[in-house]
Write a protein that holds these residues in place. Sequence first.
Motif, short mmCIF file in Angstrom:
data_model
loop_
_atom_site.label_atom_id
_atom_site.label_comp_id
_atom_site.label_asym_id
_atom_site.label_seq_id
_atom_site.Cartn_x
_atom_site.Cartn_y
_atom_site.Cartn_z
N ILE A 197 0.85 -1.18 0.00
CA ILE A 197 0.00 0.00 0.00
C ILE A 197 0.89 1.24 0.00
CG2 ILE A 197 -1.73 1.32 1.29
CD1 ILE A 197 -2.74 -1.34 2.41
N ASN A 198 0.68 2.09 -0.98
CA ASN A 198 1.43 3.36 -1.06
C ASN A 198 0.67 4.39 -0.24
OD1 ASN A 198 3.57 2.60 -3.04
ND2 ASN A 198 1.79 2.20 -4.31
N THR A 199 1.06 4.53 1.02
CA THR A 199 0.26 5.36 1.93
C THR A 199 0.41 6.86 1.68
OG1 THR A 199 2.01 5.28 3.62
CG2 THR A 199 0.30 3.60 3.73
N ASP A 200 1.31 7.23 0.80
CA ASP A 200 1.42 8.65 0.42
C ASP A 200 0.53 8.97 -0.77
OD1 ASP A 200 3.13 7.02 -1.20
OD2 ASP A 200 4.14 8.82 -1.92
N GLN A 201 -0.12 7.94 -1.33
CA GLN A 201 -0.90 8.13 -2.55
C GLN A 201 -2.39 7.84 -2.39
OE1 GLN A 201 0.90 5.97 -5.81
NE2 GLN A 201 2.96 6.65 -5.27
N ILE A 202 -2.76 6.99 -1.43
CA ILE A 202 -4.18 6.67 -1.26
C ILE A 202 -4.61 6.94 0.18
CG2 ILE A 202 -4.15 4.98 -3.12
CD1 ILE A 202 -4.21 2.77 -1.04
N THR A 203 -5.90 7.08 0.38
CA THR A 203 -6.45 7.42 1.70
C THR A 203 -6.48 6.19 2.61
OG1 THR A 203 -8.74 6.91 1.09
CG2 THR A 203 -7.92 9.16 0.61
N ILE A 204 -6.73 6.44 3.88
CA ILE A 204 -6.89 5.36 4.85
C ILE A 204 -8.05 4.46 4.42
CG2 ILE A 204 -7.57 4.79 7.21
CD1 ILE A 204 -4.73 5.69 7.05
N GLN A 205 -9.17 5.07 4.04
CA GLN A 205 -10.34 4.29 3.63
C GLN A 205 -10.03 3.41 2.43
OE1 GLN A 205 -13.15 3.84 5.30
NE2 GLN A 205 -13.65 2.31 3.74
N GLN A 206 -9.31 3.94 1.46
CA GLN A 206 -8.94 3.15 0.28
C GLN A 206 -8.00 2.02 0.67
OE1 GLN A 206 -7.43 6.50 -1.97
NE2 GLN A 206 -9.16 6.45 -3.40
N SER A 207 -7.13 2.30 1.63
CA SER A 207 -6.20 1.27 2.11
C SER A 207 -6.95 0.15 2.80
CB SER A 207 -5.19 1.90 3.08
OG SER A 207 -4.44 2.92 2.46
#
Length: 199
Positions: free
Chosen positions: A175-185
């Motif tokens: 998971i690219n946490t700089d690119q997607i939201t917590i919800q998307q993760s």
Amino acid sequence: MEATNHITWHHSTVTKENRHVLNGHKSCVLWFTGLSGSGKSTLANAVDYKLFQLGVSSYVLDGDNIRHGLNRDLGFRVEDRKENIRRIGEVAKLFVDSGQIVSTAFISPFREDREIVRNMLEPEEFIEVYLHCPIQICEKRDPKGLYQKARNGKIADFTGISSPYETPDDPEITINTDQITIQQSVEKIFSYFKEKQIL
């Protein structure tokens, strides 16, 4: 003589499989790994909250929390970090045996240590979740002010600064946490649960 020579494993009357049937879901470890500030604790708790809302038996083992109790005798030298992860692996395995989904939020910087934990569990019970986030972003977030302390020489052996982080070779989930939201993760992880028929 080693103490282990005098003990025998006692098999439980209620099996892990029995608990899966009772709970209506399988058990596993979500092993969140990544640099400090990559979002491990935040995402682990977000996943746990959704599991809770669905009535799934789950728990979060957080790095800082564990060091307040079980691992408070350990420092941050390489040997201590290895022992920290070994103990967490053993605890996580107990949670899996109890039929729960356990999320572990630890930097766990060394591949070898993560593989040791993987090998403690049955196939597909260890789900490595690599939170990829550039160190520049992690430093910018720096929720605990640790990077600044490490840069100032106040923290030795700090992962990403004065101690290495070994990225996973083949994680189950990245998971690219700089690119997607917590919800998307969270949704990405639940898609994996569905794909593997864990829930």
